[in-house]
Write a protein that holds these residues in place. Structure first.
Motif, PDB file in Angstrom:
ATOM      1  N   PRO A  48       1.187  -1.177  -0.188  1.00 54.96           N
ATOM      2  CA  PRO A  48       0.066   0.040  -0.159  1.00 54.96           C
ATOM      3  C   PRO A  48       0.975   1.790   0.387  1.00 54.96           C
ATOM      4  O   PRO A  48       2.122   1.486   0.505  1.00 54.96           O
ATOM      5  CB  PRO A  48      -0.701  -0.437   1.511  1.00 54.96           C
ATOM      6  N   ALA A  49      -0.094   2.514  -0.159  1.00 57.04           N
ATOM      7  CA  ALA A  49       1.141   3.533  -0.170  1.00 57.04           C
ATOM      8  C   ALA A  49       1.059   4.283   1.867  1.00 57.04           C
ATOM      9  O   ALA A  49       0.463   3.451   2.142  1.00 57.04           O
ATOM     10  CB  ALA A  49       0.199   4.909  -0.782  1.00 57.04           C
ATOM     11  N   GLY A  50       1.731   5.193   1.366  1.00 60.37           N
ATOM     12  CA  GLY A  50       2.006   5.747   3.281  1.00 60.37           C
ATOM     13  C   GLY A  50       3.081   6.270   2.881  1.00 60.37           C
ATOM     14  O   GLY A  50       3.124   7.387   2.063  1.00 60.37           O
ATOM     15  N   SER A  51       3.818   6.536   4.711  1.00 60.41           N
ATOM     16  CA  SER A  51       5.053   7.002   4.396  1.00 60.41           C
ATOM     17  C   SER A  51       6.026   6.300   5.311  1.00 60.41           C
ATOM     18  O   SER A  51       5.709   5.382   6.321  1.00 60.41           O
ATOM     19  CB  SER A  51       4.232   8.260   5.611  1.00 60.41           C
ATOM     20  N   SER A  52       6.778   6.346   4.500  1.00 54.72           N
ATOM     21  CA  SER A  52       7.744   5.381   4.944  1.00 54.72           C
ATOM     22  C   SER A  52       9.814   6.334   6.337  1.00 54.72           C
ATOM     23  O   SER A  52       9.619   6.748   5.256  1.00 54.72           O
ATOM     24  CB  SER A  52       8.283   4.505   4.084  1.00 54.72           C
ATOM     25  N   TRP A  53       9.308   6.376   6.941  1.00 48.98           N
ATOM     26  CA  TRP A  53      10.446   7.002   7.575  1.00 48.98           C
ATOM     27  C   TRP A  53      10.479   8.685   7.428  1.00 48.98           C
ATOM     28  O   TRP A  53      11.261   9.392   7.159  1.00 48.98           O
ATOM     29  CB  TRP A  53      11.515   6.552   8.069  1.00 48.98           C
ATOM     30  N   GLY A  54       8.710   9.183   7.729  1.00 46.62           N
ATOM     31  CA  GLY A  54       8.869  10.271   7.159  1.00 46.62           C
ATOM     32  C   GLY A  54       8.140  10.104   5.461  1.00 46.62           C
ATOM     33  O   GLY A  54       8.679  12.064   5.514  1.00 46.62           O
ATOM     34  N   VAL A  55       8.623   9.570   4.690  1.00 45.75           N
ATOM     35  CA  VAL A  55       8.346  10.329   3.715  1.00 45.75           C
ATOM     36  C   VAL A  55       7.401   9.659   2.568  1.00 45.75           C
ATOM     37  O   VAL A  55       7.110   8.212   2.976  1.00 45.75           O
ATOM     38  CB  VAL A  55      10.176   9.453   2.036  1.00 45.75           C
ATOM     39  N   PRO A  56       6.383  10.394   2.032  1.00 48.46           N
ATOM     40  CA  PRO A  56       5.548   9.676   0.694  1.00 48.46           C
ATOM     41  C   PRO A  56       6.153   8.338   0.420  1.00 48.46           C
ATOM     42  O   PRO A  56       6.949   8.901  -0.809  1.00 48.46           O
ATOM     43  CB  PRO A  56       4.712  10.988   0.202  1.00 48.46           C
ATOM     44  N   VAL A  57       5.406   7.434   0.561  1.00 45.12           N
ATOM     45  CA  VAL A  57       5.640   6.092  -0.548  1.00 45.12           C
ATOM     46  C   VAL A  57       4.565   5.548  -1.831  1.00 45.12           C
ATOM     47  O   VAL A  57       2.863   6.286  -0.871  1.00 45.12           O
ATOM     48  CB  VAL A  57       6.251   5.396  -0.012  1.00 45.12           C
ATOM     49  N   ALA A  58       4.499   5.120  -2.652  1.00 45.63           N
ATOM     50  CA  ALA A  58       3.150   5.275  -3.313  1.00 45.63           C
ATOM     51  C   ALA A  58       2.818   3.892  -3.103  1.00 45.63           C
ATOM     52  O   ALA A  58       3.477   2.803  -2.998  1.00 45.63           O
ATOM     53  CB  ALA A  58       3.401   5.768  -4.813  1.00 45.63           C
ATOM     54  N   ALA A  59       1.340   3.210  -3.445  1.00 43.95           N
ATOM     55  CA  ALA A  59       1.253   2.102  -3.781  1.00 43.95           C
ATOM     56  C   ALA A  59       2.120   1.645  -4.503  1.00 43.95           C
ATOM     57  O   ALA A  59       1.814   2.098  -5.738  1.00 43.95           O
ATOM     58  CB  ALA A  59      -0.055   1.552  -3.921  1.00 43.95           C
ATOM     59  N   GLY A  60       1.738  -0.206  -4.937  1.00 43.40           N
ATOM     60  CA  GLY A  60       2.916  -0.590  -5.536  1.00 43.40           C
ATOM     61  C   GLY A  60       2.933  -2.236  -5.756  1.00 43.40           C
ATOM     62  O   GLY A  60       2.112  -2.502  -5.107  1.00 43.40           O
ATOM     63  N   ARG A  61       3.628  -2.512  -6.347  1.00 41.12           N
ATOM     64  CA  ARG A  61       4.102  -4.349  -6.212  1.00 41.12           C
ATOM     65  C   ARG A  61       5.796  -4.505  -5.743  1.00 41.12           C
ATOM     66  O   ARG A  61       6.636  -3.390  -6.084  1.00 41.12           O
ATOM     67  CB  ARG A  61       3.925  -5.344  -6.937  1.00 41.12           C
TER      68      ARG A  61
END
Length: 270
Positions: free
Chosen positions: A58-71
């Motif tokens: 899923p999309a989210g926030s990885s250690w303060g950095v926005p990350v997109a959904a994907g595979r």
């Protein structure tokens, strides 16, 4: 097979390639795919049967950095003729990083030890067959939700049948294994059969190790929560954690050697 069969140079070469040549490897990024392909090639070159297990993240926030959904992808290496419903061991390390980190210690160090161990046991007898896995998407995608974590190992466990789960004699996750002078041996609860086995193996080969109870922040937790025994090697704090400072120079060759010898002692016939 002996603990001395571990080649630290193989582990260090992986650290240099993944953290230096590839760099940050967020789980759904092209750089992660390049890293996964490189690891798959290494396993195939050693004679393992390799498959890539794809799964959604899923999309989210990885250690303060926005990350997109994907595979993302798990790279799974099994010995020729492997039967997943017969007793075996699983040894894994996560290949991804948070977006801002080259990830030398977290977790090229773990992947490097996995690759060196896979090389060491080729053509040598272990007490049980060993599955080696480079997991995708271990890093968190939320600052507050503990379920937004360990996506690759959770996908691996979900795909296991009842017979395969029963056949797992132990799982070891190598996560941040290249810093320090003692090897932390983590258990999800106060203790775990695999943790006790690893501590005993450390004693046999003269490696300084310390129990680390209540440790659920790595891929072993996906196995333990599903009823399988598992433990973590690694977790010593260091200054470059989850930052651009997690570079090759952080990783200590001597600590990789300790971890590798301990792991081979656990895998070896007695």
């Amino acid at each position: 097979m002996r603990p001395g069969d571990f080649d630290t140079a193989v582990a260090m070469a992986a650290v240099r390639h993944l953290a230096g040549a590839v760099g940050p490897r967020e789980a759904t990024s092209p750089s992660f795919d390049r890293a996964a392909g490189w690891v798959a090639d290494r396993f195939e070159g050693l004679g393992y049967d390799v498959r890539r297990q794809r799964f959604a993240v899923p999309a989210g926030s990885s250690w303060g950095v926005p990350v997109a959904a994907g595979r993302s992808t798990n790279v799974i290496a099994t010995p020729p003729g492997f039967d997943p419903d017969r007793p075996h061991l699983v040894v894994g390390a996560h290949l991804d990083t948070v977006p801002q980190a080259p990830g030398a210690e977290d977790n090229a160090s773990g992947v490097g030890v996995v690759l060196a161990a896979a090389e060491a046991v080729t053509d040598r007898r272990t007490r049980l067959p060993v599955v080696f896995v480079a997991f995708g998407a271990e890093e968190p995608r939320s600052a507050t939700d503990p379920e937004q974590h360990h996506f690759g190992s959770r996908a691996y466990v979900r795909a296991m049948g009842a017979g395969e789960r029963d056949a797992v004699g132990g799982m070891v996750s190598l996560d941040r294994v290249g810093v320090g002078a003692r090897v932390p041996v983590g258990s999800a609860a106060e203790s775990d059969p695999v943790q006790r086995q690893l501590l005993a193996a450390a004693g046999r080969v003269g490696v300084a190790a310390v129990p680390d109870p209540g440790q659920r922040s790595s891929d072993h937790w996906s196995f333990v929560r599903a009823g399988m025994p598992g433990a973590r090697l690694g977790s010593t704090p260091y200054a470059g954690y989850h930052s651009s400072g997690d570079v090759v120079g952080v990783v200590e060759r001597a600590q990789l050697d300790r971890v590798g010898r301990l792991l081979l002692a656990w895998l070896a016939r007695r």
